[in-house]
Design a protein around this motif. Structure first.
Motif, short mmCIF file in Angstrom:
data_model
loop_
_atom_site.label_atom_id
_atom_site.label_comp_id
_atom_site.label_asym_id
_atom_site.label_seq_id
_atom_site.Cartn_x
_atom_site.Cartn_y
_atom_site.Cartn_z
N TYR A 71 0.82 -1.29 0.02
CA TYR A 71 -0.12 0.12 0.06
C TYR A 71 0.94 1.13 -0.14
O TYR A 71 1.88 1.41 0.60
CB TYR A 71 -0.96 0.02 1.25
N ALA A 72 0.47 2.29 -0.93
CA ALA A 72 1.07 3.58 -0.79
C ALA A 72 0.64 4.14 0.34
O ALA A 72 -0.40 4.14 1.01
CB ALA A 72 0.57 4.35 -1.99
N GLN A 73 1.62 5.10 1.09
CA GLN A 73 1.31 5.75 2.28
C GLN A 73 0.15 6.71 2.32
O GLN A 73 -0.74 6.67 3.23
CB GLN A 73 2.72 6.51 2.94
N LYS A 74 -0.08 7.37 1.24
CA LYS A 74 -1.04 8.20 0.96
C LYS A 74 -2.39 7.60 0.98
O LYS A 74 -3.35 8.28 1.49
CB LYS A 74 -0.96 9.38 -0.33
N THR B 258 6.42 10.85 7.70
CA THR B 258 7.07 10.00 7.87
C THR B 258 8.40 9.36 7.57
O THR B 258 9.15 8.40 7.86
CB THR B 258 6.37 8.38 8.32
N GLY B 259 8.38 9.99 5.89
CA GLY B 259 9.36 9.33 5.24
C GLY B 259 9.00 7.98 4.65
O GLY B 259 10.06 7.27 4.23
N ILE B 260 8.03 7.45 4.89
CA ILE B 260 7.48 6.14 4.33
C ILE B 260 6.78 6.68 2.74
O ILE B 260 5.73 7.18 2.93
CB ILE B 260 6.62 5.56 5.44
N ASN B 261 7.06 5.59 2.07
CA ASN B 261 6.40 5.41 0.65
C ASN B 261 5.39 4.59 0.72
O ASN B 261 4.28 4.68 0.19
CB ASN B 261 7.34 5.56 -0.37
N HIS B 262 5.72 3.29 1.22
CA HIS B 262 4.70 2.00 1.11
C HIS B 262 4.99 1.24 2.31
O HIS B 262 6.09 1.35 2.84
CB HIS B 262 5.30 1.29 -0.36
N TYR C 206 17.23 4.50 6.23
CA TYR C 206 16.18 5.47 5.66
C TYR C 206 15.18 4.69 4.44
O TYR C 206 14.27 4.54 3.99
CB TYR C 206 16.69 6.67 5.22
N GLU C 207 16.28 3.97 3.65
CA GLU C 207 15.67 3.13 2.42
C GLU C 207 14.61 2.13 3.14
O GLU C 207 13.56 2.00 2.44
CB GLU C 207 16.75 2.85 1.79
#
Length: 365
Positions: free
Chosen positions: A17-20, A47-51, A313-314
């Protein structure tokens, strides 16, 4: 005598899931007011989270077709702890097996394992995941089993430490660690600061590690050199994990990064004292990404750069915080970049309830 990591494997559920999109789901499903929705969306973006990954597919569905969450949330309680534990029992084993399969890669015989350590804080049952893994993997019925439950994000570090002690005493030992967390099962309905922060960070994942008392001369290994831990009692109430009637409830305050920042130097000094090293001697870092602010606090206190901490971070960006397996995702990435370079020192940190700080020093062979 010694202890060596010879393989690390990781796995995630199929639902990515995408964070948005998760932020939008929360806004809709929790029936938030406009100010609450704005606050949630700002936090999710920061948060720095994409997925993130989840064993649940409800996050891509609309009310009326949910299989886990209530379809009329205004009239029903969220799933009971019993229902969540039944889902954990159904979903944890396949995910754990996926991590073990990637870890072994056809290079290890299952009959070789003398010890099995399972790690989880998001679900419990008995006979537990350890017994299910013995059956599913056809491990030896006399394998020595240990389970580390309810310790939180740092528990995999403890499992590695226990494995080192086993191998130091039994050089012929071969230990399989399996860490699996289904954090997404524990979404809470109440709009509180603790829940808001937890909902924005946590995700599902699994990792497996093979630790041997003997170095494999034909394959690169990670020697487990030393460890140190620190308990910060001033943070006892800032990170906690309680069993409630409707899932596990997390206390996670905004003060955690500052508390970790106040203790991380003492922990590093303790580890360096054991090994006669200093921070400049470290070639790479594998730090548990409990959150972006935690990573920044550690960098500030230890004087390391964001570039030196890029693996954390990655991992946070691509997976979120998966609790105990997360630091193993980071370590796997760091090790993969150093496998052809012997005698490289990797410093690893993880954190959890207590407030507990754990550290491990590794060296590539």
């Amino acid at each position: 005598m010694g202890a060596f990591i010879t393989a690390i494997g990781t796995a995630n559920p199929a639902n990515r899931y995408a964070q948005k999109d998760l932020a939008q789901f929360m806004c809709e499903h929790l029936a938030l007011s406009q100010p609450e929705q704005k606050k949630l969306q700002v936090l999710y973006r920061a948060t720095g989270i994409n997925h993130r990954y989840s064993v649940l597919d409800d996050y891509k569905k609309k009310p009326g077709s949910f299989t886990f969450y209530p379809n009329q949330p205004e009239n029903e309680f969220f799933p009971s702890t019993q229902k969540r534990m039944l889902t954990y029992r159904e979903k944890a084993l396949p995910l754990a097996i996926s991590a073990v399969t990637e870890c072994l890669g056809g290079k290890h015989q299952l009959s070789e394992f003398t010890h099995l350590i399972t790690v989880s804080c998001t679900g419990m049952y008995a006979p537990g995941l350890d017994v299910d893994l013995v059956k599913a993997l056809n491990l030896s019925a006399d394998i020595r089993r240990n389970s580390l439950n309810f310790m939180g994000c740092y528990a995999a570090m403890n499992a590695i430490g226990i494995s080192k002690e086993i191998c130091n005493n039994q050089p012929e030992a071969k230990v399989l660690i399996v860490s699996v967390e289904l954090c997404s099962l524990h979404l809470q309905k109440e709009f509180t600061e603790d829940n808001l922060l937890a909902h924005s960070l946590f995700a599902d994942g699994a990792a497996a590690v093979v630790i041997s008392g003997e170095e494999n001369a034909s394959h690169p290994s990670l020697e487990i050199v030393s460890s140190a831990s620190q308990l910060l009692m001033n943070g006892k109430n800032d990170m906690a994990w309680q069993i409630g009637d409707f899932g596990f409830q997390m206390a996670l305050t905004a003060y955690v990064p500052k508390i970790i920042e106040g203790g991380i130097q003492q922990l590093a000094t303790k580890l360096f004292h054991k090994t006669n090293l200093k921070i400049a001697d470290i070639d790479a870092f594998a730090i548990h990404p409990g959150g972006k602010k935690i990573l920044e606090a550690i960098e500030n206190e230890l004087g390391i750069s964001k570039e030196q901490n890029c693996a954390a971070y990655e991992t946070l960006k691509n997976y979120g915080n998966m609790s105990s397996p997360t630091v193993l995702f980071v370590l796997k990435k760091v090790w993969s970049e150093l496998k052809t370079q012997p005698n490289k020192k990797i410093l690893s940190f993880a954190f959890g309830p207590g407030l507990t700080l754990e550290s491990l020093l590794f060296k590539t062979t």
